[in-house]
Design an enzyme around this catalytic site. Sequence first.
Site, PDB file in Angstrom:
ATOM      1  N   GLY A 110       0.493  -1.431  -0.006  1.00  0.00           N
ATOM      2  CA  GLY A 110      -0.422  -0.359   0.380  1.00  0.00           C
ATOM      3  C   GLY A 110       0.773   1.520  -0.331  1.00  0.00           C
ATOM      4  N   ASP A 111       1.683   1.078   0.662  1.00  0.00           N
ATOM      5  CA  ASP A 111       2.839   2.196   0.619  1.00  0.00           C
ATOM      6  C   ASP A 111       4.241   1.784  -0.456  1.00  0.00           C
ATOM      7  OD1 ASP A 111       3.025   3.717   2.988  1.00  0.00           O
ATOM      8  OD2 ASP A 111       2.730   1.723   3.791  1.00  0.00           O
ATOM      9  N   LEU A 112       4.972   1.271  -0.885  1.00  0.00           N
ATOM     10  CA  LEU A 112       5.387   0.479  -1.796  1.00  0.00           C
ATOM     11  C   LEU A 112       5.037   0.897  -2.970  1.00  0.00           C
ATOM     12  CD1 LEU A 112       7.744  -2.382   0.124  1.00  0.00           C
ATOM     13  CD2 LEU A 112       7.497   0.377  -0.158  1.00  0.00           C
ATOM     14  N   ALA A 139       4.158   4.651  -3.348  1.00  0.00           N
ATOM     15  CA  ALA A 139       5.564   5.012  -3.718  1.00  0.00           C
ATOM     16  C   ALA A 139       5.718   5.539  -5.608  1.00  0.00           C
ATOM     17  CB  ALA A 139       6.303   5.346  -2.942  1.00  0.00           C
TER      18      ALA A 139
END
Length: 401
Positions: free
Chosen positions: A185-187, A190
């Site tokens: 969800g972050d990577l 990003a």
Amino acid sequence: MIDGKDSGSTDGGALSNLRVLDLTQVLAGPYCTMLLADLGADVVKIERPGGDLIRSNPPFVDDADEEAYGGYFQSVNRGKRSIELDFNEEADREDFLSLVEEADIVVENYRSGTMEKYDLGYETLREYNPQLIYSSIRGFGDPRTGETERQGQPSFDLIAQALGGVMEITGQEDGPPTKVGPGIGDLFTATLNCIGILAAVNHREQTGEGQYVDTGMYDAMISMTERAIYQQSYTGEPPTRRGNSHPTLFPYNAFETADGYAVVAAFGTNHWTEVCAAMDRQDLADEYPTAADRLEHREYLRDQIADWALERTTDELVDALEGRVPVAPVQNTEEIFDDPHVHARDMLVPVEQPGSGEDVEIAGSPIKMTETPPEPRGRAPLLDEHREEVLGEKAETAADD
């Protein structure tokens, strides 16, 4: 140290002409700006008083009290420079705005409206630098690109994976919804944000125009679950968990061996024929010659492969198929560290761990380029390590003018 370079080196790299002001913390934002730093951008990490929340997160090599930061911070902040600013202080806001005037990119991952509280939102910053590319990473995007009632709510990887459909299609068929191990969800958010920034840089080269780049974690997870989205549209039924199998391809699964697990992806008829030959089961090749046949009888065929796999070690199974069928062992990180391929591809990179007297290894860059190869350009910075350097550069530029 990497080849004698300390934190914040900007030697070479495809993006060495770009200055990035990095207001991000934790994972999504720092990963995005880490990608830019690996590509050569001068990334100045502007930290709030006390620094990034994850500076103190473990693991440490030995002594958390002696070491400057843990592995979490080191991994996604390598090659950046750090200054500490308090936006509650007028002098610090002025220092920030002086840096904005000559920056190319600003990246932040606060909740929507946070920068506006300090009168440092995009509309203000572009008055100081009309060509500025301002990028945000938020759980639910920014109102400028599509307003919703969720904006302003806090979000983390787990929330994004849950809302975006990832958890519903991950896990064993008879088990609960399960998050993917890495923080995708972050990577992934990003990475998409980094792509958006580079597209905006290209647009600016053509037009001279800056712009706002916005990537939301919920949006990114919908993009990542693309297969589930089209399945819902085509079939009218919400897909759910299938373990390690695939809804439309077979065999495509993990199989338990005598000492571990291996994965086999042999849905092509040529690969299926090779699997049957390795199993000494020509009868299966003859009876199930098409992909549709194999998919229809997947439960029976899975059992046949599973029985065969259990009689062999992982190495024996891989050796029986490797080179003819897509096959691989399920590796842990210790095995990854021992894999010659990983070292040949420079995917483990040593960096200094301040306060430990030792080097540690972090994941290298998977982006390979022949002329300007990306690389981690030194360890992560100490808090406020580059204040004099960064603000001094601004003073020198002003004096030259």
